[in-house]
Write an enzyme that holds these catalytic residues in place. Sequence first.
Site, PDB file in Angstrom:
ATOM      1  N   TYR A 160       9.961   3.703   2.406  1.00 54.74           N
ATOM      2  CA  TYR A 160      10.616   3.257   3.110  1.00 54.74           C
ATOM      3  C   TYR A 160      12.483   3.931   2.506  1.00 54.74           C
ATOM      4  O   TYR A 160      13.334   2.868   3.267  1.00 54.74           O
ATOM      5  CB  TYR A 160      10.629   1.712   3.093  1.00 54.74           C
ATOM      6  N   ASP A 189       1.260  -1.494  -0.205  1.00 52.76           N
ATOM      7  CA  ASP A 189       0.161   0.078   0.088  1.00 52.76           C
ATOM      8  C   ASP A 189       0.979   1.628   0.006  1.00 52.76           C
ATOM      9  O   ASP A 189       0.359   2.449  -0.014  1.00 52.76           O
ATOM     10  CB  ASP A 189      -0.985   0.097   1.150  1.00 52.76           C
TER      11      ASP A 189
END
Length: 451
Positions: free
Chosen positions: A273, A190
Amino acid sequence: MAGAGEVSGKGWHATPQAREGDRMKLTIIGGASAYTPDIILGLLQDHALYAGGELCLHDIDGANLRVIERLARALVRAAGADLRVTATLDRAEAITGSRFILTQPRVGGLQHRALDEKIPLKHGLIGQETLGLGGFAFAWRTIPVMLEIVEEVQRLAPEAWIINYANPAGMVTEAVIRRFPDARFIGLCDMPTGLQWAIGRLLRVDYRRIALDYAGINHGGWVSRVLLDGEDVTARLRRWAAALGPVASLLPLGEQTGTVRLFRQHGMVPDPYLRYYYYKDQILKKLLRAERTRAEFLIERVQQLYRHYADVAGQEQPVLKEHRGHPAHSDLASQVIAAMAANRPTRFVIQQRGAGAVRHLPPEEAAQFSAIVDGSGWTPIPQPALPRKEAELIARIKASETLNVRAAMEGDRSLAVEAAELNPLGAPRPLAEKVVDELLAAHRKYLPQFA
């Protein structure tokens, strides 16, 4: 595998078959997850597609499965959907006859996620659910279970599509396409959808009007171009990042501020990330100062959610006021399933065999990239080459993850150590050996392949 289909550089495509009159069965493996209620709400937005069908929930956690089953029935009733809800502890029963299977098992639960986080931190390494040695240990536990599930699906529901959310999603996808190259399987994360959602808010438009040119791997990629209704708005966003950059540099490093900083420095929108690699020392210091890990926080938080779910399940008009995760999570899974069920070509960022879409990665290995998904499968959208330095980092992460996938599939400790040495969040020997051995010992119950 039953049914005609092919895997090629153009993706995976099945021969479309008539479905009129079908009673469609949707199955969620890991159905007791705290994420499930919002995924059900997402599916119910298109409930006419599944009219007369079945929503089957499977889990090994019987107590929480009963809570989610009652809540699911209440949500379906309130939506006026013609959808039967069932629940079972028997995975084969859940799979049999399914057309779509959403997989989200968490092998070892949050208690073992906490070990993934704490053991590396004890040795001065980032402990994270999907990255570094914590993510490697999660892959050792998850990959064998996911391969069992895919084998069962091919045997019991050969025409079903598997839509995967199980983490670490990139390594899971790599393992699946290695063992089952013809599997009807799409991996999801997501994070790219969350980027669309954030950009949509910034531009004050529905995030579904945003499309991304994304190239990389799960939790490690770059958006080279952002499209709004097909128009390139990347330059507009760069000006916004340039204006906000000085402010973001003064604020604590987090997902949003890290993303803005990297966008300003690299000229491309990062997967959030990537901050773990570019700001490794700052993040490690923050994690070491924290009183508890993310998993330890979630253990308490999830119990609160189940209490809320149990209360809502008894309401005539159930309304979820508490949620597990970002709205992008439930929206993505439900929209992919709806696009396939309706044979409605739709653009998503998915994980599958790269097939040349990500130029700096081996085409036969798993990658994360933009693609068109419809009832027959997926077609990759070739992405422009990334700049050399950004491409080299992602290639190194990918190479270490591929080694770790082999370690998980073969039960090979030496490969796990080699992967740990190569990974940018790993460590040189002998520390890599020490941390790998501690993680193997801590998770021994779930690692029969290493015995």
